[in-house]
Design a protein around this motif. Structure first.
Motif, PDB file in Angstrom:
ATOM      1  N   VAL A  17     -25.216  -1.382 -39.350  1.00 54.55           N
ATOM      2  CA  VAL A  17     -26.551  -1.035 -38.962  1.00 54.55           C
ATOM      3  C   VAL A  17     -26.899   0.352 -38.564  1.00 54.55           C
ATOM      4  O   VAL A  17     -28.026   0.978 -38.732  1.00 54.55           O
ATOM      5  CB  VAL A  17     -26.797  -2.047 -37.707  1.00 54.55           C
ATOM      6  CG1 VAL A  17     -28.007  -1.517 -36.948  1.00 54.55           C
ATOM      7  CG2 VAL A  17     -26.982  -3.293 -37.919  1.00 54.55           C
ATOM      8  N   LEU A  18     -25.758   0.868 -37.899  1.00 49.02           N
ATOM      9  CA  LEU A  18     -25.967   2.441 -37.478  1.00 49.02           C
ATOM     10  C   LEU A  18     -26.576   3.371 -38.466  1.00 49.02           C
ATOM     11  O   LEU A  18     -27.259   4.177 -38.343  1.00 49.02           O
ATOM     12  CB  LEU A  18     -24.565   2.803 -36.886  1.00 49.02           C
ATOM     13  CG  LEU A  18     -24.668   4.168 -36.114  1.00 49.02           C
ATOM     14  CD1 LEU A  18     -25.518   3.916 -35.077  1.00 49.02           C
ATOM     15  CD2 LEU A  18     -23.419   4.772 -35.597  1.00 49.02           C
ATOM     16  N   GLN A  19     -26.041   3.134 -39.860  1.00 52.20           N
ATOM     17  CA  GLN A  19     -26.512   4.024 -40.743  1.00 52.20           C
ATOM     18  C   GLN A  19     -27.985   3.900 -41.204  1.00 52.20           C
ATOM     19  O   GLN A  19     -28.655   4.662 -41.773  1.00 52.20           O
ATOM     20  CB  GLN A  19     -25.872   3.580 -41.935  1.00 52.20           C
ATOM     21  CG  GLN A  19     -24.259   3.922 -41.940  1.00 52.20           C
ATOM     22  CD  GLN A  19     -23.596   3.642 -43.160  1.00 52.20           C
ATOM     23  OE1 GLN A  19     -24.054   3.782 -44.238  1.00 52.20           O
ATOM     24  NE2 GLN A  19     -22.179   3.626 -43.248  1.00 52.20           N
ATOM     25  N   GLY A  20     -28.639   2.685 -40.699  1.00 54.71           N
ATOM     26  CA  GLY A  20     -29.998   2.421 -40.821  1.00 54.71           C
ATOM     27  C   GLY A  20     -30.874   2.965 -39.629  1.00 54.71           C
ATOM     28  O   GLY A  20     -32.081   2.814 -39.715  1.00 54.71           O
ATOM     29  N   ILE A  21     -30.397   3.409 -38.794  1.00 54.43           N
ATOM     30  CA  ILE A  21     -30.961   3.484 -37.352  1.00 54.43           C
ATOM     31  C   ILE A  21     -31.761   4.946 -37.289  1.00 54.43           C
ATOM     32  O   ILE A  21     -30.992   5.746 -37.606  1.00 54.43           O
ATOM     33  CB  ILE A  21     -30.152   3.346 -35.958  1.00 54.43           C
ATOM     34  CG1 ILE A  21     -29.601   1.915 -35.893  1.00 54.43           C
ATOM     35  CG2 ILE A  21     -30.900   3.793 -34.784  1.00 54.43           C
ATOM     36  CD1 ILE A  21     -30.803   1.022 -35.323  1.00 54.43           C
ATOM     37  N   ARG A  22     -32.949   4.886 -37.110  1.00 54.48           N
ATOM     38  CA  ARG A  22     -33.681   6.103 -36.882  1.00 54.48           C
ATOM     39  C   ARG A  22     -34.552   6.235 -35.512  1.00 54.48           C
ATOM     40  O   ARG A  22     -34.645   5.157 -34.956  1.00 54.48           O
ATOM     41  CB  ARG A  22     -34.881   6.469 -38.078  1.00 54.48           C
ATOM     42  CG  ARG A  22     -34.156   6.128 -39.457  1.00 54.48           C
ATOM     43  CD  ARG A  22     -33.515   7.527 -39.630  1.00 54.48           C
ATOM     44  NE  ARG A  22     -32.873   7.361 -41.237  1.00 54.48           N
ATOM     45  CZ  ARG A  22     -31.789   6.949 -41.488  1.00 54.48           C
ATOM     46  NH1 ARG A  22     -31.077   6.263 -40.507  1.00 54.48           N
ATOM     47  NH2 ARG A  22     -31.313   6.828 -42.812  1.00 54.48           N
ATOM     48  N   PRO A  23     -35.020   7.301 -35.294  1.00 51.95           N
ATOM     49  CA  PRO A  23     -35.667   7.342 -33.680  1.00 51.95           C
ATOM     50  C   PRO A  23     -36.790   6.074 -33.949  1.00 51.95           C
ATOM     51  O   PRO A  23     -37.556   6.117 -34.641  1.00 51.95           O
ATOM     52  CB  PRO A  23     -36.299   8.669 -33.652  1.00 51.95           C
ATOM     53  CG  PRO A  23     -35.044   9.261 -34.575  1.00 51.95           C
ATOM     54  CD  PRO A  23     -34.798   8.672 -35.600  1.00 51.95           C
ATOM     55  N   SER A  66     -24.788  -0.410 -27.192  1.00 52.16           N
ATOM     56  CA  SER A  66     -26.114   0.291 -26.577  1.00 52.16           C
ATOM     57  C   SER A  66     -25.897   2.021 -26.899  1.00 52.16           C
ATOM     58  O   SER A  66     -26.902   2.576 -27.176  1.00 52.16           O
ATOM     59  CB  SER A  66     -25.969   0.045 -25.213  1.00 52.16           C
ATOM     60  OG  SER A  66     -27.137   0.731 -24.780  1.00 52.16           O
ATOM     61  N   GLN A  67     -24.642   2.391 -26.566  1.00 49.38           N
ATOM     62  CA  GLN A  67     -24.460   3.726 -26.756  1.00 49.38           C
ATOM     63  C   GLN A  67     -24.451   4.479 -27.994  1.00 49.38           C
ATOM     64  O   GLN A  67     -25.230   5.361 -28.230  1.00 49.38           O
ATOM     65  CB  GLN A  67     -23.073   4.237 -25.990  1.00 49.38           C
ATOM     66  CG  GLN A  67     -22.885   4.037 -24.557  1.00 49.38           C
ATOM     67  CD  GLN A  67     -21.441   4.120 -24.132  1.00 49.38           C
ATOM     68  OE1 GLN A  67     -20.554   4.403 -24.824  1.00 49.38           O
ATOM     69  NE2 GLN A  67     -21.433   4.444 -22.980  1.00 49.38           N
ATOM     70  N   VAL A  68     -24.086   3.759 -29.044  1.00 52.31           N
ATOM     71  CA  VAL A  68     -24.178   4.466 -30.475  1.00 52.31           C
ATOM     72  C   VAL A  68     -25.496   4.249 -30.921  1.00 52.31           C
ATOM     73  O   VAL A  68     -25.983   5.112 -31.854  1.00 52.31           O
ATOM     74  CB  VAL A  68     -23.126   3.572 -31.412  1.00 52.31           C
ATOM     75  CG1 VAL A  68     -21.580   4.101 -30.798  1.00 52.31           C
ATOM     76  CG2 VAL A  68     -23.461   2.237 -31.302  1.00 52.31           C
ATOM     77  N   ILE A  69     -26.451   3.039 -30.803  1.00 52.33           N
ATOM     78  CA  ILE A  69     -27.646   2.894 -31.119  1.00 52.33           C
ATOM     79  C   ILE A  69     -28.400   3.970 -30.529  1.00 52.33           C
ATOM     80  O   ILE A  69     -29.483   4.615 -31.229  1.00 52.33           O
ATOM     81  CB  ILE A  69     -28.127   1.576 -30.898  1.00 52.33           C
ATOM     82  CG1 ILE A  69     -27.452   0.557 -31.649  1.00 52.33           C
ATOM     83  CG2 ILE A  69     -29.658   1.582 -30.931  1.00 52.33           C
ATOM     84  CD1 ILE A  69     -27.569   0.525 -33.031  1.00 52.33           C
ATOM     85  N   THR A  70     -28.380   4.165 -29.402  1.00 54.90           N
ATOM     86  CA  THR A  70     -29.462   5.138 -28.528  1.00 54.90           C
ATOM     87  C   THR A  70     -29.037   6.615 -28.961  1.00 54.90           C
ATOM     88  O   THR A  70     -29.760   7.712 -28.775  1.00 54.90           O
ATOM     89  CB  THR A  70     -29.197   5.202 -27.116  1.00 54.90           C
ATOM     90  OG1 THR A  70     -27.770   5.192 -26.554  1.00 54.90           O
ATOM     91  CG2 THR A  70     -29.805   3.742 -26.609  1.00 54.90           C
ATOM     92  N   SER A  71     -27.657   6.981 -29.144  1.00 54.80           N
ATOM     93  CA  SER A  71     -27.295   8.129 -29.740  1.00 54.80           C
ATOM     94  C   SER A  71     -28.004   8.597 -31.023  1.00 54.80           C
ATOM     95  O   SER A  71     -28.186   9.750 -31.281  1.00 54.80           O
ATOM     96  CB  SER A  71     -25.814   8.275 -29.868  1.00 54.80           C
ATOM     97  OG  SER A  71     -25.462   7.700 -31.203  1.00 54.80           O
TER      98      SER A  71
END
Length: 479
Positions: free
Chosen positions: A273-279, A298-303
């Motif tokens: 998922v982290l690779q697809g997360i954008r602002p 939570s920390q890695v998603i918001t980062s």
């Protein structure tokens, strides 16, 4: 089509939203109950339940001319019981007419009327309207779908759902948002225009996705075993090739997997998922995991500029299928609000509990209590047998006392029938007990009951009961 004129006393078939017609009788509403504004409607009492509702005229059909048609298209035990109740009513009515012709009217004698049953939206007695073997949302439209609130003015079925939410602020800073009818008010949830992603189609996830689709959400699905996606593709879902692709394509991505490791791997692993997360992208973790895992996610998603919410669910496969889960949320409050229509589709109530990690803590406590309780019930059943007592009699007595509940009755009946088909996996409740005990250790708080129950579940796992229902803990006592 010619207009059919109906009046008080007429037997009818009443229909609300997407749900099948149900037999009822037009009755006079209570004096203090105002008729909804807008289109003409009648107040209907439904057979087989104590439910009443305002039904629009165009959603009513006379009972007798349409009886055979309705019986052909509607199935289910609850439906048949309702039809039988109509026939019993007609027989009694005919008998009264014959008696009145032979004896004349009795003066001064009035049959006492039962008080109108107007159920509160959170009334636990509603479980009595369900047949455990059926899906009440499909077979029984009256199950929690048009109940009138005793404490508030009845809302019109035509009102938008945003106006029919009950929001409770508590001193603890938690917030509860409850849909007035659980799953969807008369089938009229207004789905969000945001694109929804869902990762994980297990016992809980499958029911959740099905309800999201039924209520009109645009959903993209992914599952580790891709074949599980096929049914939902047929129902209108889109297919995502990887968790990263789903997160990239969708505005809000939910996940519901088995344990902390699976939850971390889904976000942090290859094509995660982290690779697809954008602002601005939202990620909602619905798995039951430990608070530390939630903090990390939570920390890695918001980062990456994403927005994070945890939303584990209390319930079972049946409650997931029925859209009757209880959702515990914590984290980004704006994501919670953006998920409003999704939560209304999948559950009867959702609570916002503040900062990320609080929902995980609360869920582990709830499951710790449930797991310990199930182990105690199984212990009681086996002790009854060992001392020469009837297990069925034990259950009958139990279900007449203060501990009576649908949960106890269904689980015990399944045990006595040797039915351990999973509604909630035994391996998962043992995982939750273990995590709750660890949480107690970190808080320096004793959890002796949970620790004892955990040992019994570990014994059941050693007897190859991991993939059976939590009630299979019973077998740990008889081997």
């Amino acid at each position: 089509m010619a207009t059919v004129h109906l009046r008080i006393g007429d037997l009818v078939w009443g229909k609300l939203g997407r749900y099948p017609p149900w037999p009822g009788k037009i009755v006079s509403p209570p004096k203090d109950l105002k008729k909804p504004r807008g289109k003409k409607c009648h107040f209907v009492k439904f057979f087989g339940t104590e439910d009443h509702a305002w039904i629009k005229v165009e959603q009513l059909k006379p009972y007798h001319p349409h009886k055979e048609e309705m019986i052909k298209i509607n199935k289910g035990k609850r439906f048949q019981q309702a039809v039988d109740a109509v026939e019993d009513f007609l027989k009694k009515l005919k008998g009264k007419e014959q008696n009145s012709e032979g004896k004349g009217d009795s003066k001064g004698k009035k049959t006492p009327k039962k008080p109108l049953k107007i159920l509160d939206e959170d009334d636990e007695d509603l479980s009595a309207l369900r047949d455990p073997s059926e899906k009440p949302v499909k077979d029984d439209p009256h199950f929690h779908h048009f109940l009138l609130s005793q404490s508030e003015k009845p809302a019109s079925s035509m009102e938008p759902i945003s106006k029919r939410l009950k929001i409770i602020e508590e001193d603890t800073a938690s917030t509860s948002i409850q849909a007035a009818d659980s799953t969807a008010i008369n089938g009229s949830v207004t789905p969000t225009d945001k694109r929804i992603g869902f990762l994980g189609l297990g016992l809980m996830g499958s029911g959740i996705v099905s309800n999201l689709l039924k209520m009109g959400h645009v959903v993209t699905v992914w599952n580790r075993t891709a074949e599980k996606c096929d049914l939902f593709i047929q129902e209108g879902a889109r297919l995502g090739r990887t968790p990263a692709e789903v997160a990239s394509m969708c505005d809000i991505t939910f996940s519901c997997v088995s344990d902390p490791k699976a939850a971390r791997d889904l976000v942090l692993g290859p094509s995660g998922v982290l690779q697809g997360i954008r602002p601005g992208k939202c990620y909602v973790e619905m798995s039951t995991v430990d608070p530390e895992t939630i903090t990390k996610l939570s920390q890695v998603i918001t980062s990456r500029g994403g927005r994070f919410l945890e939303a584990p669910v209390a319930g079972s496969q049946q409650l997931s299928n029925d859209g009757m889960l209880v959702i515990l949320a914590a984290g980004d409050r704006t994501v919670y609000e953006d998920c409003s229509s999704c939560f209304q589709a999948m559950g009867k109530t959702s609570f916002f509990l503040g900062e990320a990690g609080n929902a995980a803590r609360m869920m582990l406590i709830l499951n710790m209590v449930q797991g310990s309780f199930m182990a105690t019930i199984a212990e009681g059943l086996t002790l009854a047998q060992a001392t020469g007592q009837s297990q069925q009699t034990f259950l009958d007595i139990l279900c007449q006392g203060q501990m009576a509940s649908t949960f106890v009755d269904q689980k015990c009946q399944n045990i006595l029938q040797g039915n351990f088909k999973p509604d909630y996996y035994l391996k998962h409740i043992q995982k939750d007990l273990r995590l709750a005990i660890s949480m107690g250790d970190m808080a320096n708080h004793p959890t002796p009951m949970a620790a004892a129950a955990n040992e019994v579940y570990k014994r059941a796992k050693a007897l190859d009961q991991s993939d059976n229902d939590i009630s299979a803990v019973y077998r740990a006592y008889i081997h």
